[in-house]
Design an enzyme around this catalytic site. Structure first.
Site: not given
Ligand code: PAF
Length: 288
Positions: A30, A33, A37, A153, A190
């Site tokens: 989403m 980043l 990521h 995870e 996060s």
């Molecule tokens: O983990 C996330 O960032 C979201 O839940 C995802 C998997 C991209 C779905 O919108």
């Protein structure tokens, strides 16, 4: 690196890649980043290298259907320029950046609901959240035509639910689980961390400390009740954190467990700091 801003161009690119006969790995995000990521991207690249190469596509889509009414979708950080720069440095082949109207067509009637796993644990705290996740992930799989997809995870329930969904729907996408990436003080990376006040940021590593303790207790033969007691005690040492849930389940399927575990268990935490809900998890192996 290609940028696809609508479904049509993403499908056309995926078709071109597929004609080359090389696999595609999706890293669904989403945006906003961070290092975590980039680890998903690097795991995707490794998976492809082990199979003679292929393409990585990262989707950036702030999915409205996984936000509840009380959660502020509008406040979710959107950092497209920085994200694009990071991904181009990470060797991603394409970014899929669709708009909401492109993903959710008018008149759509179909949702994907993993009925059991959506309604337990975090699903109780965030009704409808996992239905939104399952639906958008299915769409992203279909649009990108991916052969595999990485999931962290850290979002353990999401990972378990996606695995279940793929199994239930015979979806031919391999799910690649990627261990949680942590800051030096143990805080799980996060996008939400940016919203913590300095005081809450300093307090937040209590989650990983409590999980370290859980691992120690499990490894020394402790029962589920003993693991829970120790996690509660460590979390109680940091009054800034408002504990929302502490769940200890079978790591394989998130079903309930009591007594002395003879198989790996997962400890799932949700702790609120001010307006920011942090989650973390640890799979704990029992004593051998
Ligand atoms: O983990 C996330 O960032 C979201 O839940 C995802 C998997 C991209 C779905 O919108």
């Amino acid at each position: 690196m290609e940028i696809c801003r609508d479904t049509g161009s993403m499908i056309a690119l995926s078709d071109r890649w597929r004609a080359e006969g090389k696999p595609i790995v999706l890293v669904a995000t989403m945006g906003a980043l961070h290092e975590g990521h980039l680890t998903l991207v690097s795991r995707a690249r490794d998976w492809l290298s082990e199979r003679g190469g292929g393409r990585v596509v990262t989707s950036i889509f702030v999915n409205p259907t996984q936000f509840g009414e009380a959660e502020d979708l509008a406040k979710y950080p959107r950092t497209e320029e920085a994200d694009t720069a990071l991904l181009s440095g990470a060797g991603v082949d394409a970014i899929f950046l669709p708009g909401v109207a492109d993903i959710y067509l008018p008149g759509a009637q179909t949702i994907v609901d993993v009925t059991g796993l959506s309604r337990v644990l975090m699903g109780k705290l965030r009704p409808g959240h996992f239905r939104g996740v399952a639906t958008v992930v299915t769409k992203l799989f279909n649009i990108t035509g991916c052969d595999a997809a990485t999931f962290g995870e850290k979002d353990y329930q999401q990972l378990t639910l996606v695995r279940q969904m793929v199994r239930d729907l015979n979806t031919r996408v391999e799910i690649i689980a990627v261990p949680t990436v942590r800051e030096a003080d143990g805080l799980a990376m996060s996008s939400r961390n940016q919203r913590l006040t300095p005081e809450d940021r300093a307090a937040a590593p209590v989650l990983s400390r409590s999980l370290d303790r859980a691992q120690e207790v499990a490894a020394s033969g402790g029962t589920i009740a003993a693991i829970r007691r120790e996690v509660v005690a460590v979390l109680a040492g940091e009054p800034r954190g408002e504990v929302q849930t502490i769940d200890i389940c079978r790591a394989s399927d998130l079903s309930g467990i009591s007594g002395q575990p003879n198989q790996p268990v997962v400890v799932l935490l949700a702790v609120r700091f001010g307006g920011v809900l942090l989650i973390d998890q640890r799979v704990c192996a029992p004593s051998a």
